[in-house]
Design a protein around this motif. Structure first.
Motif, PDB file in Angstrom:
ATOM      1  N   MET B 386     -35.107  47.167  10.126  1.00 25.14           N
ATOM      2  CA  MET B 386     -36.105  47.141   9.060  1.00 25.14           C
ATOM      3  C   MET B 386     -35.812  48.244   8.061  1.00 25.14           C
ATOM      4  SD  MET B 386     -38.345  44.783   9.692  1.00 25.14           S
ATOM      5  CE  MET B 386     -39.980  45.201   9.130  1.00 25.14           C
ATOM      6  N   GLU B 387     -35.361  49.379   8.579  1.00 26.44           N
ATOM      7  CA  GLU B 387     -35.044  50.493   7.677  1.00 26.44           C
ATOM      8  C   GLU B 387     -33.985  50.054   6.691  1.00 26.44           C
ATOM      9  OE1 GLU B 387     -32.472  53.356   8.992  1.00 26.44           O
ATOM     10  OE2 GLU B 387     -32.535  54.375   7.043  1.00 26.44           O
ATOM     11  N   ALA B 388     -32.956  49.392   7.208  1.00 27.20           N
ATOM     12  CA  ALA B 388     -31.887  48.938   6.319  1.00 27.20           C
ATOM     13  C   ALA B 388     -32.437  47.944   5.302  1.00 27.20           C
ATOM     14  CB  ALA B 388     -30.772  48.305   7.129  1.00 27.20           C
ATOM     15  N   LEU B 389     -33.340  47.089   5.775  1.00 23.91           N
ATOM     16  CA  LEU B 389     -33.949  46.116   4.878  1.00 23.91           C
ATOM     17  C   LEU B 389     -34.721  46.798   3.758  1.00 23.91           C
ATOM     18  CD1 LEU B 389     -35.615  43.140   6.736  1.00 23.91           C
ATOM     19  CD2 LEU B 389     -33.843  43.112   5.015  1.00 23.91           C
ATOM     20  N   HIS B 390     -35.526  47.791   4.147  1.00 24.23           N
ATOM     21  CA  HIS B 390     -36.329  48.483   3.144  1.00 24.23           C
ATOM     22  C   HIS B 390     -35.425  49.160   2.134  1.00 24.23           C
ATOM     23  CE1 HIS B 390     -39.993  47.647   5.140  1.00 24.23           C
ATOM     24  NE2 HIS B 390     -39.774  48.415   6.177  1.00 24.23           N
ATOM     25  N   GLN B 391     -34.321  49.698   2.649  1.00 25.98           N
ATOM     26  CA  GLN B 391     -33.371  50.384   1.778  1.00 25.98           C
ATOM     27  C   GLN B 391     -32.818  49.406   0.757  1.00 25.98           C
ATOM     28  OE1 GLN B 391     -32.240  53.503   1.320  1.00 25.98           O
ATOM     29  NE2 GLN B 391     -30.343  53.720   2.463  1.00 25.98           N
ATOM     30  N   ALA B 392     -32.392  48.241   1.260  1.00 24.44           N
ATOM     31  CA  ALA B 392     -31.832  47.231   0.369  1.00 24.44           C
ATOM     32  C   ALA B 392     -32.882  46.760  -0.623  1.00 24.44           C
ATOM     33  CB  ALA B 392     -31.308  46.054   1.178  1.00 24.44           C
ATOM     34  N   GLN B 393     -34.092  46.584  -0.154  1.00 22.56           N
ATOM     35  CA  GLN B 393     -35.147  46.100  -1.039  1.00 22.56           C
ATOM     36  C   GLN B 393     -35.451  47.130  -2.116  1.00 22.56           C
ATOM     37  OE1 GLN B 393     -36.371  42.982  -0.981  1.00 22.56           O
ATOM     38  NE2 GLN B 393     -37.334  43.601  -2.880  1.00 22.56           N
ATOM     39  N   ALA B 394     -35.464  48.414  -1.729  1.00 21.28           N
ATOM     40  CA  ALA B 394     -35.720  49.464  -2.713  1.00 21.28           C
ATOM     41  C   ALA B 394     -34.621  49.461  -3.765  1.00 21.28           C
ATOM     42  CB  ALA B 394     -35.815  50.829  -2.050  1.00 21.28           C
ATOM     43  N   ALA B 395     -33.372  49.263  -3.316  1.00 24.24           N
ATOM     44  CA  ALA B 395     -32.259  49.230  -4.258  1.00 24.24           C
ATOM     45  C   ALA B 395     -32.434  48.065  -5.218  1.00 24.24           C
ATOM     46  CB  ALA B 395     -30.939  49.097  -3.515  1.00 24.24           C
ATOM     47  N   SER B 396     -32.835  46.937  -4.663  1.00 22.58           N
ATOM     48  CA  SER B 396     -33.035  45.769  -5.502  1.00 22.58           C
ATOM     49  C   SER B 396     -34.172  46.000  -6.486  1.00 22.58           C
ATOM     50  CB  SER B 396     -33.309  44.578  -4.584  1.00 22.58           C
ATOM     51  OG  SER B 396     -33.935  43.558  -5.269  1.00 22.58           O
ATOM     52  N   ASP B 397     -35.279  46.591  -5.988  1.00 23.17           N
ATOM     53  CA  ASP B 397     -36.395  46.917  -6.871  1.00 23.17           C
ATOM     54  C   ASP B 397     -35.876  47.725  -8.036  1.00 23.17           C
ATOM     55  OD1 ASP B 397     -38.789  47.781  -4.232  1.00 23.17           O
ATOM     56  OD2 ASP B 397     -38.232  45.849  -5.104  1.00 23.17           O
ATOM     57  N   PHE B 398     -35.001  48.669  -7.688  1.00 22.95           N
ATOM     58  CA  PHE B 398     -34.553  49.577  -8.707  1.00 22.95           C
ATOM     59  C   PHE B 398     -33.504  48.964  -9.609  1.00 22.95           C
ATOM     60  CE2 PHE B 398     -34.110  53.389 -10.806  1.00 22.95           C
ATOM     61  CZ  PHE B 398     -32.763  53.609 -11.035  1.00 22.95           C
ATOM     62  N   PHE B 399     -32.395  48.568  -9.007  1.00 19.44           N
ATOM     63  CA  PHE B 399     -31.281  48.148  -9.849  1.00 19.44           C
ATOM     64  C   PHE B 399     -31.542  46.862 -10.600  1.00 19.44           C
ATOM     65  CE2 PHE B 399     -28.270  51.364  -9.439  1.00 19.44           C
ATOM     66  CZ  PHE B 399     -28.326  51.869  -8.156  1.00 19.44           C
ATOM     67  N   ILE B 400     -32.345  45.987 -10.031  1.00 22.70           N
ATOM     68  CA  ILE B 400     -32.573  44.738 -10.744  1.00 22.70           C
ATOM     69  C   ILE B 400     -33.814  44.829 -11.625  1.00 22.70           C
ATOM     70  CG2 ILE B 400     -32.863  42.262 -10.551  1.00 22.70           C
ATOM     71  CD1 ILE B 400     -31.530  42.330  -7.874  1.00 22.70           C
ATOM     72  N   PHE B 401     -34.939  45.160 -11.028  1.00 26.03           N
ATOM     73  CA  PHE B 401     -36.193  45.103 -11.760  1.00 26.03           C
ATOM     74  C   PHE B 401     -36.388  46.322 -12.677  1.00 26.03           C
ATOM     75  CE2 PHE B 401     -39.852  43.385 -13.090  1.00 26.03           C
ATOM     76  CZ  PHE B 401     -40.982  43.345 -12.286  1.00 26.03           C
ATOM     77  N   ALA B 402     -36.370  47.509 -12.081  1.00 25.01           N
ATOM     78  CA  ALA B 402     -36.669  48.709 -12.866  1.00 25.01           C
ATOM     79  C   ALA B 402     -35.665  48.902 -14.008  1.00 25.01           C
ATOM     80  CB  ALA B 402     -36.702  49.944 -11.983  1.00 25.01           C
ATOM     81  N   GLU B 403     -34.400  48.706 -13.708  1.00 22.89           N
ATOM     82  CA  GLU B 403     -33.395  48.916 -14.752  1.00 22.89           C
ATOM     83  C   GLU B 403     -33.525  47.866 -15.853  1.00 22.89           C
ATOM     84  OE1 GLU B 403     -30.194  51.645 -14.483  1.00 22.89           O
ATOM     85  OE2 GLU B 403     -32.328  52.031 -14.658  1.00 22.89           O
ATOM     86  N   LEU B 404     -33.890  46.653 -15.474  1.00 20.13           N
ATOM     87  CA  LEU B 404     -34.108  45.615 -16.483  1.00 20.13           C
ATOM     88  C   LEU B 404     -35.188  46.074 -17.452  1.00 20.13           C
ATOM     89  CD1 LEU B 404     -33.885  42.559 -17.436  1.00 20.13           C
ATOM     90  CD2 LEU B 404     -35.817  42.143 -15.931  1.00 20.13           C
ATOM     91  N   LEU B 405     -36.287  46.573 -16.881  1.00 26.90           N
ATOM     92  CA  LEU B 405     -37.385  47.022 -17.715  1.00 26.90           C
ATOM     93  C   LEU B 405     -36.951  48.206 -18.572  1.00 26.90           C
ATOM     94  CD1 LEU B 405     -40.218  46.816 -15.060  1.00 26.90           C
ATOM     95  CD2 LEU B 405     -39.827  45.259 -16.949  1.00 26.90           C
ATOM     96  N   ALA B 406     -36.213  49.141 -17.964  1.00 28.13           N
ATOM     97  CA  ALA B 406     -35.775  50.317 -18.720  1.00 28.13           C
ATOM     98  C   ALA B 406     -34.880  49.905 -19.884  1.00 28.13           C
ATOM     99  CB  ALA B 406     -35.054  51.281 -17.806  1.00 28.13           C
ATOM    100  N   ASP B 407     -33.961  48.979 -19.595  1.00 33.68           N
ATOM    101  CA  ASP B 407     -33.078  48.496 -20.659  1.00 33.68           C
ATOM    102  C   ASP B 407     -33.887  47.930 -21.809  1.00 33.68           C
ATOM    103  OD1 ASP B 407     -30.140  47.103 -18.929  1.00 33.68           O
ATOM    104  OD2 ASP B 407     -30.768  49.154 -19.381  1.00 33.68           O
ATOM    105  N   TYR B 408     -34.857  47.099 -21.472  1.00 34.68           N
ATOM    106  CA  TYR B 408     -35.605  46.452 -22.553  1.00 34.68           C
ATOM    107  C   TYR B 408     -36.536  47.392 -23.273  1.00 34.68           C
ATOM    108  CZ  TYR B 408     -33.331  42.116 -22.428  1.00 34.68           C
ATOM    109  OH  TYR B 408     -32.357  41.172 -22.552  1.00 34.68           O
ATOM    110  N   ILE B 409     -37.005  48.399 -22.566  1.00 35.81           N
ATOM    111  CA  ILE B 409     -37.812  49.386 -23.289  1.00 35.81           C
ATOM    112  C   ILE B 409     -36.937  50.052 -24.346  1.00 35.81           C
ATOM    113  CG2 ILE B 409     -38.999  51.596 -23.047  1.00 35.81           C
ATOM    114  CD1 ILE B 409     -39.882  50.614 -20.244  1.00 35.81           C
ATOM    115  N   ARG B 410     -35.686  50.368 -23.961  1.00 39.19           N
ATOM    116  CA  ARG B 410     -34.791  50.980 -24.943  1.00 39.19           C
ATOM    117  C   ARG B 410     -34.435  50.005 -26.049  1.00 39.19           C
ATOM    118  NH1 ARG B 410     -32.099  53.631 -20.692  1.00 39.19           N
ATOM    119  NH2 ARG B 410     -30.644  51.911 -20.538  1.00 39.19           N
TER     120      ARG B 410
END
Lengths: 395, 531
Positions: B386-410
């Motif tokens: 589960m730890e590995a899963l959470h890690q992967a999910q956090a990465a996905s949250d970040f690299f896919i979702f958060a960065e998408l939003l950051a890019d578009y804000i810029r």
């Protein structure tokens, strides 16, 4: 509805409900700074005036009952069911208060939503404390010896306040010192190697087990807290998506409106997962933390009795050598011996029962935990699949 | 008719803002542009189709990796027919051509400012001289007839971050690899090494040249002193690795957006950036980082806003659009903050789960009932997974979702920037008009005061200013056209980008749930076996 919580709670699985004595908490009322539990009894025992009756009790009275068992020498050879923890609504109340203060700064919908969430949290804590108190009573009622205790019967039947005031400062200090002495003593006693293999093994086992359960309990709490925070965040994401969906008028808007219900449901599921983990894992560990402590206390009492017995033996030898007060020493030695043997005998059975209960409780809870995790994951899966289908299909 | 229709049918849309695997930066550029200068675009499908066939071998060469093709569905028939008018990459007529194309495709979007003469030229068919002059055979991909692919002509990737040097003078070098069929490049596949300041330098050069036209220049990722220092001093922990990966991915997306912009791709600075082995150090970026530059633009725009100048126009499109952009930016910022919070909590959950797993393993070893002991150690293993899963999910949250939003804000900031440029152009025009007025009044006064010598000068000045007024008016119109076109293209790209990233995000979430199910299903029998 509250008594189902006991068996639903599954902390103790094999508490036989036999008709001679059935106890449950049929109602509870949360007042400003206290909780009033309605203890309901059904019994066919002759010593009760009626077959069915109820009384109202508060937390301090439960503690009084527990302490009376602990202090009773007759019960030295039993694992005394651990006392229920004090109802603690402080954190929840604080949150509700803060919400009330911040009412002006948020929209009506936000306020209502948060209020509902906090009220649900309050209710959950409330249900838990009721369950904890009920488990205590049921354990007592299920115990072949404790169920006959006079104080217990008074507790169940006497329909007025037991006037068990909370301990005052002096008494609390006394308790504190008693505990200090006990732990110092405990170390001494623990150091004495037991001739009996069974008890020697149990001692080593319980010491280690208790510490590890304590650790696991603390860590499970932390893990579940993070889980709850993550669920909260997903909820906030859902709210922001909702705003975006209504305000944004660009093309992307349609994605927001599709994602909002998804995230909203996902957050509910995540919150449920955290709650279930709390119930099935954290509560289980907490309970066995307390029970293993009670088991340790039993071993301590036996150890104490053993030391007394050995000392009495030495005194007898000395008396015989000096040929002075031999009879007195003999009687004293016999008393110690009997006490020790009585404790040993019941302790053995108690510890075996403890193990059986523990294994059964863990089994039930771990199975239920796994089943719930699966149920929720499948729920998530379905939501995600359907949303993805909609998103992808839309061009 | 044919041109735009065909274009429409083939969905020769401006390339999506790739943030995903389907990088098809230059779908519009595709195509079998033919060599001999004959105008094959006149609406006569067949010859084009024939040509299409001949270009297929390119795909067969497998030059372009599969992931460059997006999943967009374009009807086969349409595809085989088209080549957007005048799509050339000879670089000589670059700007014109790309404008042509872009305008034509803008028609699809329904918002195209097809006022300029150019699109009509494109539609008309007779090849403008520009087209005739491109003679190189473009061995380019044509949309496959039976496959759903988008065209692209250039794909760029940023990979292999390497630390060069040591200590505080160290820097990260990134490999920029290009695969292209555009003839303006010397080779089909080539790589160069670039450092972060090179990317910033590119942005500055592009801004200087194009922002005045109202182009939306994609902004680069921001400088980060803290992040870079950690890397420089050699801190080898997961946060530095994360930082480097985040930057690499952001630089890649940045470049992909640049090359997918038809005008920017034609810019020689872009070509130099992609191709030239050694790039002169962009020194000014030390003082003026990309972020600093952006800040300057933002400050300027704020200043403009404060002057509360409103363009008096009957078409409220620009005003409405700007408001929309501003409101969206605000909401995206809020969303980004919450997503970041989620990332942090998941990371926390990840850590706490690992610790818990160890604790349960310990409990398992002290448990003396064998079956329970085994079940507890199995539980510990599940929690580890589960730890590995959470890690992967956090990465996905970040690299896919958060960065998408950051890019578009810029990016939305950049969009606002181009509205500001238009505002400035309008101001210049208005000011020139008022200057002209003053000059005329001055002339009148001189006439009345009867000073013939000064009169001549005054008349000259009037002519000069009349010219300026006309010039500025034309500039304003042109920039308005560009801004409108840019915004529409941007919105299309944004929509595609969001869709693909959100789908990716949900898919990763889905996968993690599937794995979760597997873990618990494996555990359940162990739990049931406890006796």
């Amino acid at each position: 509805f509250l008594s189902y919580l006991l068996f639903g709670h599954g902390i103790n699985v094999d508490l036989q409900t036999d008709a001679t004595l059935q106890v449950d908490i049929s109602d509870a009322l949360s007042e400003r700074d206290k909780v009033k539990f309605t203890v309901h009894t059904k019994s066919t025992l002759p010593n009760f005036k009626q077959n069915e009756f109820s009384v109202v009790r508060q937390h301090e009275e439960f503690i009084w009952l527990h302490d009376s068992f602990v202090e009773n020498e007759e019960y030295a050879g039993y694992i005394i069911p651990p006392a229920p923890p004090r109802p603690d609504f402080d954190a929840s109340r604080e949150k509700l208060q803060k919400l009330g203060e911040g009412e002006g700064s948020m929209t009506k919908e936000e306020f209502t939503k948060m209020k509902q969430e906090l009220e649900a949290e309050y209710l959950a804590i409330f249900k838990k404390t009721v369950a904890m108190h009920e488990v205590f009573l049921c354990r007592v009622a299920a115990h072949p010896v404790l169920r006959k205790d006079l104080n217990f019967h008074v507790f169940l039947e006497y329909n007025q306040d037991l006037s068990v005031r909370g301990k005052n400062k002096r008494e609390k200090m006394e308790d504190f010192f008693k505990n200090v002495v006990k732990s110092a003593d405990g170390v001494l006693v623990a150091g004495v190697k037991d001739v009996d293999d069974f008890f020697e093994h149990e001692k080593t086992f319980l010491l280690e087990y208790h510490n590890r359960v304590k650790d696991a309990s603390a860590k499970s709490d932390r893990m579940i807290r993070s889980h709850k925070s993550a669920a909260d965040d997903i909820n906030r994401i859902a709210s922001t998506l909702y705003t975006l969906g209504t305000q944004d008028s660009t093309d992307v808007c349609k994605y927001w409106t599709k994602l909002f219900p998804l995230f909203s449901k996902l957050s509910k599921i995540e919150a449920r997962v955290a709650a279930d983990e709390d119930l099935k894992l954290a509560d289980l560990l907490k309970y066995y933390l307390r029970e293993s402590q009670a088991a340790k206390d039993l071993l301590y009492r036996r150890g104490r009795a053993l030391v007394d017995y050995e000392n009495a033996n030495k005194a007898l030898d000395k008396a015989r050598a000096k040929n002075k007060d031999v009879l007195q020493a003999e009687t004293s030695q016999q008393v110690c011996c009997q006490k020790f043997e009585k404790i040993s005998e019941s302790a053995k059975q108690e510890l075996i029962d403890f193990k059986t209960r523990r294994v059964a409780a863990f089994r039930k809870n771990l199975v239920e935990l796994a089943e719930l995790e699966l149920k929720h994951a499948k729920g998530n899966l379905q939501l995600l699949q359907s949303c993805l289908g909609v998103l992808k299909g839309d061009t | 008719m044919s041109q735009t229709d065909m274009a429409a049918n083939s969905q020769r849309n401006p390339p999506p803002f790739p943030g995903s695997e389907d990088q098809d930066p230059l779908s519009e550029m595709a195509d079998g542009d033919s060599d001999e200068g004959e105008d094959i675009f006149v609406g006569n499908r067949n010859p084009v189709a024939a040509r299409t066939e001949s270009f297929q071998p390119n795909t067969a060469n497998g030059e372009e990796p599969a992931d460059l093709f997006s999943e967009e569905d374009s009807g086969p028939a349409a595809r085989s027919s088209n080549s957007p008018p005048g799509y050339k990459s000879s670089g000589v007529h670059s700007d014109d051509d790309s404008d042509l194309f872009a305008e034509a495709s803008m028609e699809l979007a329904g918002g195209g400012p097809s006022t300029a003469a150019k699109p009509s030229e494109a539609e008309a068919g007779p090849s403008p001289t520009t087209r005739k002059s491109t003679t190189q055979p473009m061995s380019m991909e044509q949309l496959e007839e039976d496959e759903v692919k988008d065209n692209f002509e250039l794909d760029v990737a940023v990979t292999n971050p390497e630390k060069i040097g040591d200590g505080m003078n160290a820097y990260m070098a990134y490999k920029v690899s290009t695969v292209t069929t555009l003839p303006m490049f010397r080779n089909r596949t080539f790589s160069v090494w670039r450092r972060f300041s090179d990317f910033l330098g590119l942005y500055e050069k592009l801004s200087l040249k194009h922002s005045l036209n109202g182009c939306i220049i994609p902004p680069p990722p921001e400088k980060s002193v803290v992040g870079m220092t950690k890397v420089k001093v050699g801190k080898e922990d997961s946060s530095s690795a994360d930082f480097v990966e985040r930057r690499r991915a952001a630089l890649e997306r940045y470049l992909q957006r640049v090359v997918s912009h038809p005008s920017l791709l034609q810019d020689p600075d872009v070509r130099e950036f992609l191709e030239r082995d050694e790039l002169p150090r962009a020194v000014s970026t030390q003082a003026l980082s990309g972020a600093g530059f952006l800040k300057m633009i933002n400050k300027a725009s704020d200043a403009v806003n404060k002057m509360t100048i409103k363009i008096n126009e009957s078409d409220t499109w620009f005003d409405d659009k700007l408001q929309e952009v501003e409101s969206e930016e605000l909401q995206l910022r809020k969303l980004h903050t919450v997503v970041e919070s989620l990332v942090n909590h998941r990371k926390e959950l990840c850590g706490n789960t690992a610790v818990f797993a160890k604790s349960i393993a310990m409990l398992g070893t002290s448990e003396d009932n064998t079956a329970l002991s085994r079940a507890l150690s199995q539980l510990a293993e599940v929690e580890d997974k589960m730890e590995a899963l959470h890690q992967a999910q956090a990465a996905s949250d970040f690299f896919i979702f958060a960065e998408l939003l950051a890019d578009y804000i810029r990016l939305l900031g950049a969009v606002r920037g181009c509205f500001e440029q238009r505002m400035k152009a309008w101001q210049r025009w208005q000011e020139s008009q008022s200057t002209l007025q003053k000059k005329r009044e001055a002339e009148a006064k001189l006439l009345w005061a009867n000073k013939p010598d000064k009169l001549q000068q005054a008349k000259e000045e009037i002519t000069e200013w009349e010219g300026k007024v006309t010039q500025y008016e034309r500039d304003f119109d042109r920039i308005s056209v560009t801004v409108r076109k840019e915004v529409l293209r941007f919105e299309k790209e944004k929509s595609k980008d969001f869709k693909s990233q959100l789908v990716k995000y949900l898919e990763s979430f889905l996968q993690s749930q599937q794995r979760l199910i597997k873990f618990w299903e494996a555990f359940l029998p162990e739990a049931k076996a406890i006796a």
